[in-house]
Design a protein around this motif. Structure first.
Motif, PDB file in Angstrom:
ATOM      1  N   ARG A   1      -2.516  11.095   5.414  1.00 52.95           N
ATOM      2  CA  ARG A   1      -3.955  11.280   5.402  1.00 52.95           C
ATOM      3  C   ARG A   1      -4.679  10.261   4.516  1.00 52.95           C
ATOM      4  NH1 ARG A   1      -6.869  16.353   2.929  1.00 52.95           N
ATOM      5  NH2 ARG A   1      -8.971  15.500   2.916  1.00 52.95           N
ATOM      6  N   HIS A   2      -4.127   9.995   3.323  1.00 52.22           N
ATOM      7  CA  HIS A   2      -4.860   9.154   2.369  1.00 52.22           C
ATOM      8  C   HIS A   2      -4.469   7.689   2.425  1.00 52.22           C
ATOM      9  CE1 HIS A   2      -6.817  12.543   0.589  1.00 52.22           C
ATOM     10  NE2 HIS A   2      -5.672  13.143   0.350  1.00 52.22           N
ATOM     11  N   ILE A   3      -3.267   7.386   2.895  1.00 50.79           N
ATOM     12  CA  ILE A   3      -2.813   5.998   2.859  1.00 50.79           C
ATOM     13  C   ILE A   3      -2.580   5.459   4.275  1.00 50.79           C
ATOM     14  CG2 ILE A   3      -1.192   4.384   1.778  1.00 50.79           C
ATOM     15  CD1 ILE A   3      -2.319   6.175  -0.356  1.00 50.79           C
TER      16      ILE A   3
ATOM     17  N   SER B   1     -16.583  -3.254   5.675  1.00 40.65           N
ATOM     18  CA  SER B   1     -16.416  -2.487   4.438  1.00 40.65           C
ATOM     19  C   SER B   1     -15.116  -2.867   3.744  1.00 40.65           C
ATOM     20  CB  SER B   1     -16.445  -0.992   4.736  1.00 40.65           C
ATOM     21  OG  SER B   1     -15.221  -0.606   5.317  1.00 40.65           O
ATOM     22  N   ARG B   2     -14.167  -3.418   4.496  1.00 40.76           N
ATOM     23  CA  ARG B   2     -12.908  -3.840   3.869  1.00 40.76           C
ATOM     24  C   ARG B   2     -12.894  -5.316   3.530  1.00 40.76           C
ATOM     25  NH1 ARG B   2      -8.397  -0.090   6.667  1.00 40.76           N
ATOM     26  NH2 ARG B   2      -9.723   1.719   6.766  1.00 40.76           N
TER      27      ARG B   2
ATOM     28  N   GLY C   1       0.940   3.937  -2.847  1.00 36.26           N
ATOM     29  CA  GLY C   1       0.736   5.350  -2.536  1.00 36.26           C
ATOM     30  C   GLY C   1       1.828   6.216  -3.129  1.00 36.26           C
TER      31      GLY C   1
ATOM     32  N   SER D   1       0.001  14.105   2.717  1.00 31.88           N
ATOM     33  CA  SER D   1      -1.020  13.442   1.903  1.00 31.88           C
ATOM     34  C   SER D   1      -0.895  11.930   2.038  1.00 31.88           C
ATOM     35  CB  SER D   1      -0.925  13.864   0.437  1.00 31.88           C
ATOM     36  OG  SER D   1       0.258  13.399  -0.152  1.00 31.88           O
TER      37      SER D   1
ATOM     38  N   ALA E   1       1.617  10.153  -3.466  1.00 30.90           N
ATOM     39  CA  ALA E   1       1.357  10.568  -2.086  1.00 30.90           C
ATOM     40  C   ALA E   1       2.670  10.643  -1.322  1.00 30.90           C
ATOM     41  CB  ALA E   1       0.419   9.577  -1.405  1.00 30.90           C
TER      42      ALA E   1
ATOM     43  N   PRO F   1      -5.753   5.677   7.095  1.00 35.32           N
ATOM     44  CA  PRO F   1      -6.850   4.747   6.778  1.00 35.32           C
ATOM     45  C   PRO F   1      -6.409   3.293   6.813  1.00 35.32           C
ATOM     46  CG  PRO F   1      -6.612   6.423   5.052  1.00 35.32           C
ATOM     47  CD  PRO F   1      -5.523   6.663   6.027  1.00 35.32           C
ATOM     48  N   ALA F   2      -5.188   3.028   6.369  1.00 32.20           N
ATOM     49  CA  ALA F   2      -4.722   1.638   6.357  1.00 32.20           C
ATOM     50  C   ALA F   2      -4.530   1.125   7.777  1.00 32.20           C
ATOM     51  CB  ALA F   2      -3.426   1.517   5.563  1.00 32.20           C
TER      52      ALA F   2
ATOM     53  N   PHE G   1       0.832  -1.206   0.000  1.00 32.15           N
ATOM     54  CA  PHE G   1       0.000   0.000   0.000  1.00 32.15           C
ATOM     55  C   PHE G   1       0.863   1.252   0.000  1.00 32.15           C
ATOM     56  CE2 PHE G   1      -3.743  -2.300   2.225  1.00 32.15           C
ATOM     57  CZ  PHE G   1      -4.112  -2.835   1.016  1.00 32.15           C
TER      58      PHE G   1
END
Ligand SMILES: Nc1ncnc2c1ncn2[C@@H]1O[C@H](COP(=O)(O)OP(=O)(O)O)[C@@H](O)[C@H]1O
Ligand SMILES: [Mg+2]
Lengths: 296, 267
Positions: free
Chosen positions: A201-203, A288-289, A189, A198, A194, A206-207, A185
């Motif tokens: 925040r994005h990787i 959801s995952r 990213g 960023s 990323a 959440p991971a 991941f």
């Protein structure tokens, strides 16, 4: 050389094959009906509780021990209705619960940045990583005498004990969550562009969420335990009566039904928060995952 | 038959008549660990990829294909030598789909668009367009675990395209798929490559796959990784993997690949 490679496959033929493959190979997600869910999830624990109550009543009826040592379930129910009619039941629960919530939120606010630092900054990890690990296994009751001497018998002392109990779990949960993020991941990213904020925040965050949630859940359990320990030990008129204090008062009055009621209420509040707040969030995230087997 | 095949053993590459190459790899060395002690993984690799070209890097497992692709992608630095990708950061697809499970298929693509600087109002429509392109029009809201292996790789392809790069690097992207699905995805990638005029560097250890897809197959030797030989594949696209032309070339290239591997058993 009139071989097959010169005849291009018609485009709609390809999309047809593709659509067929997609339909055949997709995972069918089925939701279990609510009635079946209740039967599977709620019934077994209910039976368990009834069994414990039955055994309790049986032991009482057989006079295994003196009734002032082991009151009947009905006696404890009596203590509960006493609290209800006196109008103090909810204020006792609320006093403790509110403290627990505030302390827990403070622990989240402190534990999260610590966890991020430990996970991402090598020297910080080397320096305080092991300390955090060690603190997690120290029962937070051990802090109560020190906190009383430093801060006196007041609310700050209670919050200090909660923080010392919960911050390590929350920070360690986040560290574990970040450590378990698959390197794939992070590489994905990076190829997507990323980096720095960023990326966090994005990787990264959440991971790491499942591990972080597990840490929060444990952090709540530790907050609640620490708070009860502090309330049991610290007695002062301006502290108000919470569950721990109620329990200690009942012991001083030698009222065994009250003592059992206190224990049961502490257990129920702890379990209720876990069941009503953390479990649903955790299940949602995992489902959801695709990390939760559905329909089971 | 011979018209379909031109070989140039260890010859310097010079087949970019249209100006600057899309990827230029010159005298690249790569070794891991302390310098001097470790045997190099890559040794003096020189390779140009022309704009719009489809190149397959072929080699045995562990010969350094992924290492080379990571270097081109900028995920790692060469020990010596230079790599240039004038059009900027290339897109990269892995063997594992590497889609983020906390996002839907559509949102995975939108994240790539966002990190690529596409403004918010355009992202949704562009993501839908890219999903259409890989024939997954209705799958915007699907979670990764709800998709089949082939669908995941197609979403991954759409996400790679969302990076807006003309250069697409693919690291054995179909190796984990069953043969039928892989066959379909071969058709898709050749179609998209032609439609979008992409430059593709495709890594595989599967000879037939390489011949099915590539305009040029580059065989890497193992330990150290060097360019052993190249083949220009002139069969017309789209090809069938089971066709006689692909099979004949595969036999020849496999023989060469085996020769490379056999050398290692002798010492
Ligand atoms: N980060 C690394 N550290 C040390 N050795 C590595 C690393 N990455 C790859 N290697 C070594 O480099 C060689 C080539 O690996 P790789 O590029 O993954 O091969 P391929 O993709 O062709 O199967 C292997 O022998 C592997 O052990
Ligand atoms: Mg590899």
């Amino acid at each position: 050389m009139a071989s097959t490679e010169t005849t291009p496959a018609p485009a709609d033929d390809l999309s047809g094959v593709e659509a067929g493959l997609d339909a055949l190979d997709s995972v069918q997600i089925q939701r279990t009906p609510i009635g079946q869910l209740l039967r599977q999830k709620a019934l077994p624990p209910l039976i368990g509780v009834l069994l414990v109550l039955g055994l309790w009543q049986l032991t009482y009826s057989l006079h295994v021990t003196a009734s002032y040592n082991l009151p009947s379930p009905a006696d404890v129910w009596g203590s509960l209705t006493d609290l209800w009619t006196a109008g103090t039941l909810f204020s006792i629960i609320w006093t403790s619960l509110w403290r627990g919530i505030l302390g827990f939120l403070a622990a989240v606010a402190i534990g999260t940045p610590i966890g991020l630092l430990v996970a991402r900054v090598k020297p910080v990890r080397a320096a305080i990583g092991p300390i955090l690990q060690g603190l997690q296994s120290l029962p937070s009751v051990a802090w109560v005498p020190a906190a009383v001497i430093w801060l006196g018998i007041n609310d700050s002392m209670m919050y200090a004990v909660i923080l010392l109990g919960a911050v390590p779990s929350i920070a360690n949960g986040l560290v574990a969550g970040i450590d378990q993020v698959p390197p794939l991941f992070l590489r994905a990213g990076r190829t997507l562009g990323a980096s720095g904020i960023s990326n966090a925040r994005h990787i990264l965050l959440p991971a790491a969420l499942p591990g972080y949630l597990a840490g929060l859940k444990q952090g709540w359990a530790f907050s609640w335990r620490s708070l009860m320990a502090a309330e049991l030990v610290a007695s002062s008129p301006d502290l108000g009566i919470g569950l721990g204090r109620y329990l200690e008062n009942q012991r001083e009055g030698m009222s065994m039904p009250g003592v059992l009621l206190g224990i049961i209420l502490i257990l129920l509040v702890g379990v209720a928060i876990d069941l009503l707040v953390f479990s649903p969030i955790e299940r949602r995230v995992l489902r959801s995952r695709g990390l939760l087997a559905t329909g089971r | 038959m011979s018209t379909a095949l031109t070989t140039s053993k260890n010859a310097p590459v010079d087949e970019s008549p249209t100006g600057a190459p899309a990827v230029r790899i010159s005298h690249v060395h790569k070794s891991f660990g302390r310098p001097g002690t470790a045997t190099p993984v890559l040794d003096d690799i020189t390779l140009d990829v022309a704009p719009g070209e489809f190149v397959c890097l072929l080699g045995a497992s562990g010969c350094g294909k992924s290492t080379l692709l990571n270097l081109i992608a900028g995920l790692d630095k060469p020990t010596a030598g230079e790599i240039e990708v004038p059009s900027g950061r290339p897109a990269l697809m892995f063997q594992e789909h590497a889609l983020f499970p906390w996002l839907t298929a559509g949102k995975n693509i939108e994240l790539a668009l966002r990190l690529n600087g596409v403004a918010r109002p355009e992202r949704r429509a562009e993501a839908e367009r890219l999903l259409e392109l890989v024939r997954l029009g209705g799958s915007y809201g699907k979670r990764v675990h709800e998709l089949s292996g082939g669908m995941r790789q197609r979403v991954a392809m759409a996400r790679a395209l969302a990076q807006g790069s003309r250069v697409l690097l693919m690291d054995e992207p179909f190796a984990a798929l069953d043969a039928i699905t892989r066959d379909v995805l071969h058709d898709e990638i050749t179609r998209i490559w032609a439609e979008r005029q992409l430059t593709v560097v495709f890594v595989t250890h599967n000879v037939r796959e390489a011949v099915r897809l590539a305009q040029r197959v580059v065989l890497l030797s193992s330990r150290p990784g060097r360019v052993a030989r190249e083949w220009q594949i002139d069969l017309p696209q789209p090809r069938r993997i089971e066709s006689a032309g692909v099979a004949d070339l595969s036999v020849e290239i496999t023989e060469e690949l085996r020769g490379e591997i056999r050398r290692h058993g002798q010492h």
